[in-house]
Design an enzyme around this catalytic site. Structure first.
Site, PDB file in Angstrom:
ATOM      1  N   PHE A 156       0.864  -1.182   0.000  1.00 52.57           N
ATOM      2  CA  PHE A 156       0.000   0.000   0.000  1.00 52.57           C
ATOM      3  C   PHE A 156       0.899   1.230   0.000  1.00 52.57           C
ATOM      4  CE2 PHE A 156      -4.661   0.581   1.251  1.00 52.57           C
ATOM      5  CZ  PHE A 156      -5.113  -0.430   0.428  1.00 52.57           C
ATOM      6  N   GLN A 203      -8.388  14.411   3.167  1.00 52.19           N
ATOM      7  CA  GLN A 203      -7.636  13.588   2.209  1.00 52.19           C
ATOM      8  C   GLN A 203      -8.376  13.415   0.880  1.00 52.19           C
ATOM      9  OE1 GLN A 203      -6.872   9.098   2.821  1.00 52.19           O
ATOM     10  NE2 GLN A 203      -4.854  10.042   2.902  1.00 52.19           N
ATOM     11  N   HIS A 210      -8.296  11.126  -2.322  1.00 53.54           N
ATOM     12  CA  HIS A 210      -7.744   9.849  -2.777  1.00 53.54           C
ATOM     13  C   HIS A 210      -7.339   9.995  -4.242  1.00 53.54           C
ATOM     14  CE1 HIS A 210      -7.437   5.606  -3.745  1.00 53.54           C
ATOM     15  NE2 HIS A 210      -7.581   5.303  -2.467  1.00 53.54           N
ATOM     16  N   LEU A 255     -14.756   5.088  -5.615  1.00 61.45           N
ATOM     17  CA  LEU A 255     -13.352   4.813  -5.322  1.00 61.45           C
ATOM     18  C   LEU A 255     -12.808   3.617  -6.105  1.00 61.45           C
ATOM     19  CD1 LEU A 255     -11.000   5.468  -3.177  1.00 61.45           C
ATOM     20  CD2 LEU A 255     -11.765   3.355  -2.124  1.00 61.45           C
ATOM     21  N   GLU A 297      -6.670   1.685  -3.542  1.00 59.11           N
ATOM     22  CA  GLU A 297      -5.218   1.761  -3.620  1.00 59.11           C
ATOM     23  C   GLU A 297      -4.628   0.360  -3.802  1.00 59.11           C
ATOM     24  OE1 GLU A 297      -3.447   4.765  -1.145  1.00 59.11           O
ATOM     25  OE2 GLU A 297      -2.161   3.264  -0.245  1.00 59.11           O
ATOM     26  N   ARG A 353      -0.610   9.143  -0.278  1.00 56.40           N
ATOM     27  CA  ARG A 353      -1.733   9.655  -1.062  1.00 56.40           C
ATOM     28  C   ARG A 353      -1.636  11.136  -1.385  1.00 56.40           C
ATOM     29  NH1 ARG A 353      -6.680   6.258   1.728  1.00 56.40           N
ATOM     30  NH2 ARG A 353      -6.072   4.314   0.691  1.00 56.40           N
ATOM     31  N   HIS A 391     -12.004  11.940   0.101  1.00 60.33           N
ATOM     32  CA  HIS A 391     -12.076  10.565   0.582  1.00 60.33           C
ATOM     33  C   HIS A 391     -12.180  10.439   2.101  1.00 60.33           C
ATOM     34  CE1 HIS A 391     -11.540   6.275   0.553  1.00 60.33           C
ATOM     35  NE2 HIS A 391     -10.392   6.322   1.189  1.00 60.33           N
ATOM     36  N   ARG A 408      -3.252  10.469   6.078  1.00 59.53           N
ATOM     37  CA  ARG A 408      -3.439   9.081   6.516  1.00 59.53           C
ATOM     38  C   ARG A 408      -2.868   8.116   5.487  1.00 59.53           C
ATOM     39  NH1 ARG A 408      -7.360   4.858   5.455  1.00 59.53           N
ATOM     40  NH2 ARG A 408      -8.627   6.215   4.151  1.00 59.53           N
TER      41      ARG A 408
HETATM   42  C1  LIG Z   1     -14.982   3.721  -0.430  1.00 61.05           C
HETATM   43  C2  LIG Z   1     -14.090   3.657   0.768  1.00 61.05           C
HETATM   44  C3  LIG Z   1     -13.080   2.712   0.835  1.00 61.05           C
HETATM   45  C4  LIG Z   1     -12.230   2.658   1.945  1.00 61.05           C
HETATM   46  N1  LIG Z   1     -11.258   1.709   1.984  1.00 61.05           N
HETATM   47  C5  LIG Z   1     -10.460   1.620   3.081  1.00 61.05           C
HETATM   48  C6  LIG Z   1      -9.491   0.599   3.187  1.00 61.05           C
HETATM   49  O1  LIG Z   1      -9.334  -0.246   2.299  1.00 61.05           O
HETATM   50  N2  LIG Z   1      -8.705   0.562   4.297  1.00 61.05           N
HETATM   51  C7  LIG Z   1      -8.852   1.454   5.317  1.00 61.05           C
HETATM   52  O2  LIG Z   1      -8.138   1.362   6.311  1.00 61.05           O
HETATM   53  N3  LIG Z   1      -9.795   2.427   5.249  1.00 61.05           N
HETATM   54  C8  LIG Z   1     -10.618   2.517   4.163  1.00 61.05           C
HETATM   55  N4  LIG Z   1     -11.565   3.492   4.110  1.00 61.05           N
HETATM   56  C9  LIG Z   1     -11.795   4.336   5.294  1.00 61.05           C
HETATM   57  C10 LIG Z   1     -12.556   3.544   6.360  1.00 61.05           C
HETATM   58  O3  LIG Z   1     -13.404   2.615   5.742  1.00 61.05           O
HETATM   59  C11 LIG Z   1     -13.404   4.439   7.252  1.00 61.05           C
HETATM   60  O4  LIG Z   1     -12.637   5.502   7.731  1.00 61.05           O
HETATM   61  C12 LIG Z   1     -13.947   3.660   8.446  1.00 61.05           C
HETATM   62  O5  LIG Z   1     -14.561   2.458   8.017  1.00 61.05           O
HETATM   63  C13 LIG Z   1     -14.917   4.485   9.245  1.00 61.05           C
HETATM   64  O6  LIG Z   1     -15.523   3.668  10.208  1.00 61.05           O
HETATM   65  P1  LIG Z   1     -16.428   4.310  11.343  1.00 61.05           P
HETATM   66  O7  LIG Z   1     -16.911   3.180  12.161  1.00 61.05           O
HETATM   67  O8  LIG Z   1     -15.687   5.401  11.993  1.00 61.05           O
HETATM   68  O9  LIG Z   1     -17.654   4.990  10.544  1.00 61.05           O
HETATM   69  P2  LIG Z   1     -18.756   4.409   9.556  1.00 61.05           P
HETATM   70  O10 LIG Z   1     -18.454   3.051   9.083  1.00 61.05           O
HETATM   71  O11 LIG Z   1     -18.990   5.462   8.536  1.00 61.05           O
HETATM   72  O12 LIG Z   1     -20.044   4.288  10.474  1.00 61.05           O
HETATM   73  C14 LIG Z   1     -20.720   5.421  10.972  1.00 61.05           C
HETATM   74  C15 LIG Z   1     -21.947   4.972  11.736  1.00 61.05           C
HETATM   75  O13 LIG Z   1     -22.512   6.077  12.405  1.00 61.05           O
HETATM   76  C16 LIG Z   1     -23.913   6.044  12.292  1.00 61.05           C
HETATM   77  N5  LIG Z   1     -24.405   7.424  12.423  1.00 61.05           N
HETATM   78  C17 LIG Z   1     -23.915   8.522  11.820  1.00 61.05           C
HETATM   79  N6  LIG Z   1     -24.624   9.600  12.172  1.00 61.05           N
HETATM   80  C18 LIG Z   1     -25.583   9.166  13.032  1.00 61.05           C
HETATM   81  C19 LIG Z   1     -26.648   9.808  13.727  1.00 61.05           C
HETATM   82  N7  LIG Z   1     -26.888  11.118  13.606  1.00 61.05           N
HETATM   83  N8  LIG Z   1     -27.446   9.052  14.507  1.00 61.05           N
HETATM   84  C20 LIG Z   1     -27.241   7.699  14.614  1.00 61.05           C
HETATM   85  N9  LIG Z   1     -26.263   7.048  13.964  1.00 61.05           N
HETATM   86  C21 LIG Z   1     -25.439   7.780  13.192  1.00 61.05           C
HETATM   87  C22 LIG Z   1     -24.169   5.412  10.940  1.00 61.05           C
HETATM   88  O14 LIG Z   1     -25.445   4.822  10.902  1.00 61.05           O
HETATM   89  C23 LIG Z   1     -23.040   4.382  10.876  1.00 61.05           C
HETATM   90  O15 LIG Z   1     -23.480   3.185  11.464  1.00 61.05           O
HETATM   91  C24 LIG Z   1     -12.407   3.567   3.000  1.00 61.05           C
HETATM   92  C25 LIG Z   1     -13.420   4.508   2.937  1.00 61.05           C
HETATM   93  C26 LIG Z   1     -14.242   4.568   1.838  1.00 61.05           C
HETATM   94  C27 LIG Z   1     -15.287   5.643   1.788  1.00 61.05           C
END
Ligand SMILES: Cc1cc2nc3c(=O)[nH]c(=O)nc-3n(C[C@H](O)[C@H](O)[C@H](O)COP(=O)(O)OP(=O)(O)OC[C@H]3O[C@@H](n4cnc5c(N)ncnc54)[C@H](O)[C@@H]3O)c2cc1C
Length: 568
Positions: A115, A228, A230, A240, A243, A274, A338, A383
């Site tokens: 990566f 960031q 991407h 997306l 990577e 990135r 991203h 990141r």
């Molecule tokens: C397309 C894509 C690909 C990626 N690929 C990678 C990768 O390969 N490797 C890597 O390390 N990172 C990757 N990332 C980044 C990584 O996936 C995210 O940063 C990470 O998964 C975020 O997890 P989280 O639990 O913080 O939030 P999220 O998974 O976004 O979850 C947020 C939660 O909060 C809840 N929520 C939000 N607002 C409210 C509200 N007002 N009331 C109640 N519930 C609420 C939602 O329902 C959801 O359940 C990627 C991101 C994207 C967009």
């Protein structure tokens, strides 16, 4: 007024929220999780490429930590980075034991792909659907443990009494009913700020809710200029292209067919970090060596077999969204929004308040945060790919434990029902408004303004234009009217709440970015092109003042890696 009550309430059902809930439950806490979308639909499920950790004997967590510090452009807090890289190794093994079937190498061990910005192959993966695999396995475990969840409930506000978070207000989306949510500890795991920008790689539900709520409640947002872009996203819709594609060996080409990364990062080429790759692409495009605002990612030499197994989703996304067969032709791509490096300032146990008693930063007692919404400062100015999933499980786990421990030491705080009535009154006044502006219009204009002014490159003028535009749009919020005034599944109403959150956070991003008068990581200013450690080796904090965000600073924690020149 309906009330629910749990010692620990986790808001958010993505990987961070689920990992926090798992840990809190395992430690015997009275825990519940609220999510505005069904948990397995969280954006974590969209993560494609993988998750980093130094699992092999030839590799070491110290090497991973150094790569992360360098990737952060020395803005990451090194104590937190050490925890991420050291504890992350066991966290990956724990995920595997829970049931995540990571890809294997020929000897049967967990395989890893290269990566960006890393000195070893250490990104563990499940084809190009890593997030999906992780999230579903965590969910199965939570079902097994019998976690209480409130699915499709939307949290609108945090409730704070005497600078302590005593709960929140949540709307059950299917009925529109508001609930008072009492908790001894409230944990925000609400994800990033994706739709402040348009286009964006993020799922539609990623709307900065936790960031907005925490900011209004009095917490500090840290390093919000760290946005960031991407390097490989589709132009039409921001989708997306992982990577992992470059990790498997794909090239980047300009309109002349040149592998232009040779001129920007002669050692790491396409696998520089990135920020470096996105700047290189943007420079190629601005200097006339792009095609219609894009450059190309070329996978052809990887061959059909590899593409249709390890990158099957990419093959499908390119075919369905760009009408491109990546086995036979290069795919047009461009940098796109991203990830938010910035977030709610926390310590390494997810606490948003300063327990040292020295008031080094402003926070809210009993309020915790983890995942993309938080900033424990492992990503700093940029990141590394694969470090965010790791961040969600390492600090999700630690935060779940921290919240249970805290909850054991306190009683429930008093909450006045007036708080819920305030939200009810706000909703009623929205319903009563005569025909006005649509929130979708304001959201679109905000996305474009941020994308124009605070993107891969930025300067005083471009950022000021974005800030003024966001402020002008914010002033229009009281003119927004809804087309749907029913209570059942009113997505129009939710979109309004989301917009309010995003506007507050957009303003914090713009002001933080304007304040940092240097270039560091993804914050690349054409008017201050150099990194300036003498004056700017410090975090920016944005806290709510009387007339918008107020900016202050906090030192960066350095343990063993002194800043040096960063080249790839
Ligand atoms: C397309 C894509 C690909 C990626 N690929 C990678 C990768 O390969 N490797 C890597 O390390 N990172 C990757 N990332 C980044 C990584 O996936 C995210 O940063 C990470 O998964 C975020 O997890 P989280 O639990 O913080 O939030 P999220 O998974 O976004 O979850 C947020 C939660 O909060 C809840 N929520 C939000 N607002 C409210 C509200 N007002 N009331 C109640 N519930 C609420 C939602 O329902 C959801 O359940 C990627 C991101 C994207 C967009």
């Amino acid at each position: 007024m309906a009330t629910i009550q749990h010692d620990v309430i986790i808001i958010g059902g993505g990987l961070a929220g689920m990992r926090a809930a798992h840990e809190a439950l395992t430690q015997g806490g009275d825990v519940a999780m609220i999510s505005k979308i069904y948990p397995t639909r969280s954006h974590s499920a969209a993560a494609q490429g993988g998750m980093q950790a130094a699992l092999t004997e030839e590799d070491s967590w110290e090497s991973h930590a150094y790569d992360t510090v360098k990737g952060s452009d020395y803005l990451g807090d090194q104590d937190a980075i050490e925890i991420l890289c050291r504890e992350g190794v066991d966290d990956i093994i724990a995920m595997e034991r829970m049931g995540v079937i990571f890809n294997r190498d020929e000897s049967g061990k967990i395989d890893a792909r290269a990566f960006g910005g890393t000195s070893a192959k250490r990104t563990c993966f499940v084809a190009d659907q890593t997030g999906q695999a992780l999230l579903h396995v965590m969910w199965e475990q939570l079902l097994r443990l019998g976690l209480k969840t409130y699915d499709e409930w939307f949290v609108t506000d945090l409730l704070v009494e005497n600078n302590r978070c005593v709960g929140s207000v949540a709307m059950q989306i299917s009925t529109g009913q508001l609930h008072l949510v009492r908790a001894k500890a409230t944990v925000l795991c609400t994800g990033g700020a994706g739709h402040i920008y348009a286009p964006s790689t993020n799922g539609l539900a990623v709307t900065a809710d936790g960031l907005g709520m925490a900011y209004r409640a009095g917490a500090s947002l840290m390093d919000m200029e760290g946005v960031q872009h991407h390097p490989t996203t589709l132009k039409s819709n921001g989708v997306l292209i992982t990577e992992g594609a470059r990790g498997e060996g794909a090239y980047l080409l300009n309109s002349k067919g040149e592998r232009f990364m040779e001129n920007y990062a002669p050692n790491m080429l396409e696998l520089a970090s990135r920020d470096v790759v996105s700047r290189a692409e943007t420079t190629e495009i601005l200097e006339g060596r792009g095609v219609d605002g894009t450059v190309f990612i070329d996978l052809r030499h990887l061959g059909r077999e590899l593409i249709t197994t390890k990158l099957a989703q990419i093959y499908e996304l390119a075919r369905d969204y760009a009408n491109c067969n990546v086995i036979e032709e290069p795919l047009p791509i461009q940098p796109g929004y991203h990830y938010l490096m910035g977030g709610i300032k926390t310590d390494v146990d997810g606490r948003t308040w300063d327990v040292s008693g020295n008031n080094k930063w402003k926070g809210v007692e009993a309020l915790f945060a983890a995942g993309e919404t938080a900033n424990v400062s492992v990503h700093g100015g940029n990141r590394l790919g694969g470090n965010s999933l790791l961040d969600t499980v390492v600090f999700g786990r630690r935060t779940g434990a921290g919240a249970v421990e805290y909850a054991k030491s306190v009683d429930y705080g008093e909450i006045s029902e007036a708080s819920v009535k305030d939200t009810e009154a706000r909703i009623k006044s929205l319903f009563d408004r005569p025909d006005g502006v649509r929130s979708a219009t304001l959201r679109r204009e905000m996305g474009a303004a941020m994308n124009d002014g605070i993107a891969v490159f930025r300067n005083e003028e471009s950022m000021n234009i974005a800030l003024q535009k966001v402020r002008a749009l914010k002033e229009k919020l009281p003119e927004v009217s809804l087309h749907n005034s029913g209570r059942i599944f009113n997505t129009d109403l939710l979109a309004y709440f989301e917009l309010e959150n995003m506007m507050d956070v957009a303003e914090a991003i713009a002001l933080s970015a304007l304040s940092r008068k240097e270039s560091r990581g993804a914050h690349a200013r054409t008017d201050f092109p150099d990194r300036d450690d003498e004056n700017w080796l410090k975090h920016t904090l944005a806290t709510k003042g009387n007339s918008g965000p107020e900016i202050s600073y906090l030192p960066v924690t350095i343990t063993k890696w002194e800043p040096t020149v960063r080249s790839y």
